[in-house]
Design a protein around this motif. Structure first.
Motif, PDB file in Angstrom:
ATOM      1  N   MET A 264       1.676   4.411  -2.225  1.00 15.74           N
ATOM      2  CA  MET A 264       0.684   4.019  -3.229  1.00 15.74           C
ATOM      3  C   MET A 264       0.038   5.255  -3.848  1.00 15.74           C
ATOM      4  SD  MET A 264      -1.138   0.755  -1.361  1.00 15.74           S
ATOM      5  CE  MET A 264      -2.403   0.555  -2.645  1.00 15.74           C
ATOM      6  N   GLU A 265      -0.334   6.211  -2.998  1.00 13.77           N
ATOM      7  CA  GLU A 265      -1.030   7.399  -3.486  1.00 13.77           C
ATOM      8  C   GLU A 265      -0.131   8.291  -4.325  1.00 13.77           C
ATOM      9  OE1 GLU A 265      -4.397   7.746   0.051  1.00 13.77           O
ATOM     10  OE2 GLU A 265      -2.767   9.205  -0.022  1.00 13.77           O
ATOM     11  N   LEU A 266       1.173   8.154  -4.158  1.00 17.73           N
ATOM     12  CA  LEU A 266       2.125   8.912  -4.975  1.00 17.73           C
ATOM     13  C   LEU A 266       2.556   8.134  -6.214  1.00 17.73           C
ATOM     14  CD1 LEU A 266       4.315  10.427  -2.129  1.00 17.73           C
ATOM     15  CD2 LEU A 266       2.727  11.663  -3.609  1.00 17.73           C
ATOM     16  N   GLY A 267       2.042   6.903  -6.358  1.00 13.82           N
ATOM     17  CA  GLY A 267       2.364   6.095  -7.533  1.00 13.82           C
ATOM     18  C   GLY A 267       3.777   5.548  -7.528  1.00 13.82           C
ATOM     19  N   ARG A 268       4.357   5.380  -6.362  1.00 11.79           N
ATOM     20  CA  ARG A 268       5.761   4.961  -6.279  1.00 11.79           C
ATOM     21  C   ARG A 268       5.928   3.464  -6.069  1.00 11.79           C
ATOM     22  NH1 ARG A 268       7.862   9.968  -2.491  1.00 11.79           N
ATOM     23  NH2 ARG A 268       7.206  11.611  -3.928  1.00 11.79           N
ATOM     24  N   VAL A 269       4.828   2.752  -5.935  1.00 13.99           N
ATOM     25  CA  VAL A 269       4.888   1.296  -5.786  1.00 13.99           C
ATOM     26  C   VAL A 269       3.838   0.671  -6.697  1.00 13.99           C
ATOM     27  CG1 VAL A 269       5.759   1.322  -3.414  1.00 13.99           C
ATOM     28  CG2 VAL A 269       3.288   1.392  -3.821  1.00 13.99           C
ATOM     29  N   SER A 270       4.003  -0.613  -6.970  1.00 15.67           N
ATOM     30  CA  SER A 270       3.012  -1.324  -7.771  1.00 15.67           C
ATOM     31  C   SER A 270       1.788  -1.624  -6.908  1.00 15.67           C
ATOM     32  CB  SER A 270       3.604  -2.618  -8.325  1.00 15.67           C
ATOM     33  OG  SER A 270       4.067  -3.437  -7.267  1.00 15.67           O
ATOM     34  N   PHE A 271       0.670  -1.923  -7.565  1.00 14.06           N
ATOM     35  CA  PHE A 271      -0.593  -2.150  -6.865  1.00 14.06           C
ATOM     36  C   PHE A 271      -1.027  -3.603  -6.987  1.00 14.06           C
ATOM     37  CE2 PHE A 271      -0.544   2.310  -7.948  1.00 14.06           C
ATOM     38  CZ  PHE A 271      -1.094   2.933  -6.840  1.00 14.06           C
ATOM     39  N   LYS A 272      -1.456  -4.172  -5.862  1.00 13.72           N
ATOM     40  CA  LYS A 272      -2.076  -5.490  -5.879  1.00 13.72           C
ATOM     41  C   LYS A 272      -3.579  -5.325  -6.091  1.00 13.72           C
ATOM     42  CE  LYS A 272       1.270  -7.608  -2.714  1.00 13.72           C
ATOM     43  NZ  LYS A 272       1.461  -8.269  -1.389  1.00 13.72           N
ATOM     44  N   GLN A 273      -4.139  -6.173  -6.946  1.00  9.22           N
ATOM     45  CA  GLN A 273      -5.569  -6.087  -7.232  1.00  9.22           C
ATOM     46  C   GLN A 273      -6.395  -6.158  -5.948  1.00  9.22           C
ATOM     47  OE1 GLN A 273      -7.345  -6.319 -10.678  1.00  9.22           O
ATOM     48  NE2 GLN A 273      -5.496  -5.076 -10.804  1.00  9.22           N
ATOM     49  N   ARG A 274      -6.032  -7.074  -5.071  1.00  8.15           N
ATOM     50  CA  ARG A 274      -6.809  -7.250  -3.847  1.00  8.15           C
ATOM     51  C   ARG A 274      -6.776  -5.991  -2.982  1.00  8.15           C
ATOM     52  NH1 ARG A 274      -4.652 -11.515   0.499  1.00  8.15           N
ATOM     53  NH2 ARG A 274      -3.163  -9.803   0.741  1.00  8.15           N
TER      54      ARG A 274
END
Length: 289
Positions: free
Chosen positions: A48-58
């Motif tokens: 997540m911190e490297l921006g390699r996956v999508s983010f869930k709002q929750r």
């Protein structure tokens, strides 16, 4: 505009990831603890911190709470990034032939303002003809590939090449070892056509092509081919990309990127200037025809 919009989603993911990493580190929270708070693993937080996956709002909302972000304006700004970063890039339609570790690179490449690369065995992927690309793809899969898959891989490479013809084309600085010009893929005519295309690309104002000649001897690029990507957004760190047999390294620590950039600078000094590189390319073409 579609490709630039797609790469914008990648940029927003990287921006959000870097902001989350900054907040986590400022609070002294470990990746393990952050992962526990959103029912995920430590490696998921890293991705997540490297921006390699999508983010869930929750997940983003829970992490912001964990990191003590209570200001509504700040929370909404980051949650807005999460919402707008969920669009899949054009390259995801090639998932059938695109390794997961290479998807990240294609997204970063599409988002970059400057691409600086050293290549020793192949012509850079953005500068290949279809015939040369086909020969390289086939040679890399001695067990054989279905014709449909070969065509899909070529199509992907040509789609990437369109980046150099867009309104917001990045600056490409490619330092190419002379060995790549003599390592024949597809026969003499294929190589001649490939080098002619290099000559065409070298005339573009946003492409700088340099050749490190055999006459120079040994040089500093002991680790082989690599790429350094730079982005227009100041918040984004430069990234050094090093491809391996079954994966790739994405290095964004300043000291790591600086080491690769220093090697690239020294290679550029060792290489022929652009005009002399074009003369060398012309000599090679004449020998092939």
């Amino acid at each position: 505009m579609a490709e630039r919009d797609d790469s914008g989603s990648m940029v927003r993911r990287i921006l959000l990831g870097s902001q989350l990493r900054r907040l986590r580190e400022s609070r002294g929270v470990t990746r393990e603890a952050a992962g526990y708070s959103i029912r995920a693993s430590e490696s998921k937080i890293s991705r997540m911190e490297l921006g390699r996956v999508s983010f869930k709002q929750r997940d983003v909302a829970d992490l912001l709470t964990l990191y003590g972000v209570v200001d509504e304006a700040e929370r909404e700004s980051l949650l807005g990034l999460a919402r707008s970063s969920g669009h899949a890039g054009w390259w995801h339609s090639y998932n059938d032939v695109l390794p997961g570790w290479f998807q990240t690179y294609v997204g970063l490449e599409a988002a970059a303002a400057r691409i600086a690369a050293y290549e020793v065995q192949f012509v850079h992927g953005l500068l290949q003809t279809e015939a040369y690309a086909e020969a390289v793809i086939i040679s890399g899969h001695r067990g054989g590939l279905p014709r449909t898959e070969i065509e899909r891989r070529i199509e992907l490479r040509m789609q990437r090449q369109k980046l150099l013809f867009g309104e917001q084309a990045p600056h490409l600085h490619c330092v190419l070892d002379e060995a790549a010009l003599h390592r024949g893929y597809g026969g003499r005519q294929v190589m001649a056509d490939q080098i002619k295309l290099l000559l065409e690309f070298s005339e573009l104002p946003h492409v700088t092509l340099q050749i490190v000649p055999f006459a120079y001897g040994g040089h500093v690029a002991e680790s082989g081919a690599f790429t350094v990507l730079r982005f227009a957004e100041r918040e984004l760190s430069d990234v050094a990309y090093v491809e391996q047999l079954t994966g790739a390294l994405y290095l964004d620590k300043r000291e790591d990127v600086a080491s690769y950039q220093a090697v690239l600078d020294r290679l550029s000094d060792a290489a022929q200037p652009p005009a002399e590189s074009r003369e060398l390319l012309n000599r090679v073409v004449r020998k092939l025809l």
